[in-house]
Design a protein around this motif. Sequence first.
Motif, PDB file in Angstrom:
ATOM      1  N   ARG B 171       0.829  -1.203   0.000  1.00  0.00           N
ATOM      2  CA  ARG B 171       0.000   0.000   0.000  1.00  0.00           C
ATOM      3  C   ARG B 171       0.868   1.261   0.000  1.00  0.00           C
ATOM      4  O   ARG B 171       0.481   2.273  -0.573  1.00  0.00           O
ATOM      5  N   VAL B 198      -5.017 -10.985   1.323  1.00  0.00           N
ATOM      6  CA  VAL B 198      -4.543  -9.610   1.191  1.00  0.00           C
ATOM      7  C   VAL B 198      -4.683  -9.122  -0.258  1.00  0.00           C
ATOM      8  O   VAL B 198      -4.907  -7.940  -0.517  1.00  0.00           O
ATOM      9  N   GLN B 199      -4.583 -10.058  -1.219  1.00  0.00           N
ATOM     10  CA  GLN B 199      -4.765  -9.718  -2.644  1.00  0.00           C
ATOM     11  C   GLN B 199      -6.097  -9.037  -2.875  1.00  0.00           C
ATOM     12  O   GLN B 199      -6.182  -7.999  -3.520  1.00  0.00           O
ATOM     13  N   ALA B 200      -7.150  -9.637  -2.318  1.00  0.00           N
ATOM     14  CA  ALA B 200      -8.492  -9.101  -2.519  1.00  0.00           C
ATOM     15  C   ALA B 200      -8.579  -7.686  -1.938  1.00  0.00           C
ATOM     16  O   ALA B 200      -9.165  -6.791  -2.543  1.00  0.00           O
ATOM     17  N   GLN B 201      -7.957  -7.479  -0.783  1.00  0.00           N
ATOM     18  CA  GLN B 201      -7.972  -6.150  -0.153  1.00  0.00           C
ATOM     19  C   GLN B 201      -7.266  -5.122  -1.036  1.00  0.00           C
ATOM     20  O   GLN B 201      -7.727  -4.000  -1.216  1.00  0.00           O
ATOM     21  N   LEU B 203      -6.633  -5.170  -4.337  1.00  0.00           N
ATOM     22  CA  LEU B 203      -7.340  -4.856  -5.584  1.00  0.00           C
ATOM     23  C   LEU B 203      -8.498  -3.902  -5.311  1.00  0.00           C
ATOM     24  O   LEU B 203      -8.754  -2.974  -6.086  1.00  0.00           O
ATOM     25  N   ALA B 204      -9.189  -4.108  -4.176  1.00  0.00           N
ATOM     26  CA  ALA B 204     -10.286  -3.208  -3.808  1.00  0.00           C
ATOM     27  C   ALA B 204      -9.746  -1.790  -3.603  1.00  0.00           C
ATOM     28  O   ALA B 204     -10.373  -0.803  -4.016  1.00  0.00           O
ATOM     29  N   VAL B 226      -7.150 -11.617 -11.594  1.00  0.00           N
ATOM     30  CA  VAL B 226      -6.967 -10.172 -11.434  1.00  0.00           C
ATOM     31  C   VAL B 226      -7.692  -9.439 -12.566  1.00  0.00           C
ATOM     32  O   VAL B 226      -8.384  -8.447 -12.349  1.00  0.00           O
ATOM     33  N   VAL B 227      -7.543  -9.967 -13.780  1.00  0.00           N
ATOM     34  CA  VAL B 227      -8.203  -9.367 -14.943  1.00  0.00           C
ATOM     35  C   VAL B 227      -9.714  -9.371 -14.740  1.00  0.00           C
ATOM     36  O   VAL B 227     -10.387  -8.352 -14.906  1.00  0.00           O
ATOM     37  N   GLN B 229     -11.386  -9.484 -12.053  1.00  0.00           N
ATOM     38  CA  GLN B 229     -11.836  -8.660 -10.938  1.00  0.00           C
ATOM     39  C   GLN B 229     -11.803  -7.157 -11.246  1.00  0.00           C
ATOM     40  O   GLN B 229     -12.723  -6.455 -10.885  1.00  0.00           O
ATOM     41  N   ILE B 230     -10.742  -6.648 -11.914  1.00  0.00           N
ATOM     42  CA  ILE B 230     -10.671  -5.182 -12.004  1.00  0.00           C
ATOM     43  C   ILE B 230     -10.559  -4.562 -13.409  1.00  0.00           C
ATOM     44  O   ILE B 230     -10.637  -3.350 -13.519  1.00  0.00           O
ATOM     45  N   CYS B 231     -10.375  -5.357 -14.462  1.00  0.00           N
ATOM     46  CA  CYS B 231     -10.109  -4.716 -15.757  1.00  0.00           C
ATOM     47  C   CYS B 231     -11.373  -4.439 -16.573  1.00  0.00           C
ATOM     48  O   CYS B 231     -12.347  -5.173 -16.487  1.00  0.00           O
TER      49      CYS B 231
END
Lengths: 329, 337
Positions: B171, B198-201, B203-204, B226-227, B229-231
């Motif tokens: 962070r 922690v990954q999920a946290q 990316l959020a 990851v793609v 979830q956020i792209c």
Amino acid sequence: MTTASPTRPLLELKGLGRHLTLARAPFSREATRTVSILDNVNLAIAENETVGLVGESGSGKTTTARIILRLDSPSSGQVLFSGEDVGRLDGRALKSYRRNVQPVFQDPYSSLNPRLSVATIVGEPLFVSGEFAKAERRARVLQALNAVGLQADALGRYPHEFSGGQRQRIAIARALTLQPRLLILDEPVSALDISIRAQVMNLLDELQQRMRMSYLLISHDLDLVVRVADRVEVMYLGTIVESGPTRSIAKERRHPYTRALFDSKLPAHPRERRAIAPIEGELASPLNRPRGCPFHPRCAMATERCRVEAPPLRADAAGHATACHMVEI
Amino acid sequence: MSTPIPPHSAPPVLEVEELRTSLGSRRGRGNVVDGVSFSLSAGETLGIVGESGSGKTMLGMSLLRLLPRAAQIVSGSIRLDGRDIVGCTVAEMRDIRGAEIALIPQDPMVSLDPLFRVGTQIAETLRAHKPVAAGQAMSEAVELLRRVNIPDPELRAQAYPFEMSGGMRQRVVGAIGIACTPKVLIADEPTTALDVTVQAQYLALLQRLQRETGVALIVITHDFGVVAQICDRVAVMYAGRIVEQAEVGRLFDAPAHPYSRALIEASAAMANEGGGRRFPSIPGEPPPLFGRGEGCAFAPRCAFARDRCRREAPPQTSAGPAGHAVRCFYPLEGDAR
């Protein structure tokens, strides 16, 4: 943890504990501290079975593996192999144990000596055992290389000439030469690309069926473990918090930490996107291990009791065990 | 699924055209980035996916002009807010980097200086680009730590990197990335160093920062999770080329390139609990950098390859809806699953 299995397990960990004594800082008036890395770990692996050990970094997975391999010794408890106490083995008996239990490590870039040829690397366990003539060693090395899909032309080459997937095959071949009964697979595919991961996992599956080996699969990748393991052990801060048959664990997710692990999985498709992170906080350091249940600071269900009293691991009739005050057995 | 931004709804902040970066060594010379084109609008998230050696990190480093000595951009353009930065001098780049296009590096353990307090390291970035006094920069640094959810930011600003957990360090580098409110932010493998929970946290957090600042985000990753979830959009790279580009839902539902499809199937299979013990795999290995042949780089591993694929490199063509482009002579049709 008591399993209903009538036969004796191949490998058994009984009440395994590992403590470290921290060095006192110079001139410090504080007393030396001991830190608990593993606490009362019980685990059994049957013949031809795959047991998955899941947990985040710092949970004690690798320490467990090192103790099984006798690269580290437990502060309390025992490792039993075919019923024999591994900690007491020496001489020939220890050699024979080492032949039966072989490791495959995470990173094939650092687990293969760059200065040795593939023939030397794969042949080393045979050489160390001292029981094989040169010709036989060569034959067995070739056999092991063929088993992992490599050809004789690999013998004279060096690790840098191979890709990551091929290097991991070489590491597996090295583990196979002595025809072990148990492989300790410590994150065997996490350093590899997706397209190569599947190849290596399929290879491990084939080898297990052909050679009737048992696997201890250590991984932080829940998907992988659920997919291939017969039983799953979930570790958190050095203790096992949930343990049982894979299907039952994947379906019921009794421990809040197991549930958090499943919920934290990234989506397989954009339509399964999550709005918020399922769990806050991080694994505590063993130096400031929380009192009571080690998971309580991150647990949404934690009560006063969880803050003071560590829950014991209690199993139901089917051998599915959970260490949580909130779970009824 | 969050609402995807349709292509070209806003003027692009970043336009990359026919970018070529070559790398030389004793064994020869090869294009690590080989004719890459894409554009990106404010507030949009583009995922660049590929396996190791696909050139995705080299592409990111080319955009930042942070290439190693052995590599150079040989042709093409990178327009950042209309200005081509390929021709910028080292001094000009020093002003642009961090202020207009910034990087969140892969491993915070390596990228933070162990000898300086994290507050000082954030303040340093601010002072490099803005005429602020040391005290002012420090209080801005504390504010940035608060924005990336670091508890007790005043206290934590005084901490050294080793005193923080992996998630917190990640962070902190995020805070350095957004410090000067850049227009484009490149996150290189944002989750690989982190544990699952922690990954999920993280990316959020990235998503929230993007909403707050409107930055255009490029996420370099090998992880389709990851793609997903956020792209908003995805570019799949293979052997230095973008072999397929599409809106994220479209790529998962109807991948047109055999490589994209195989990768998506392989990663979906890993995530499939009821799938049995066999995993679908892609035979063979990615091609070496030196001595790549004339044809399509994926042809040797492709189940659908014909003679033409081995002779000629396929140009980029449209694959249906606007924004879906593929480099394949025989693109796949229909659903992957």
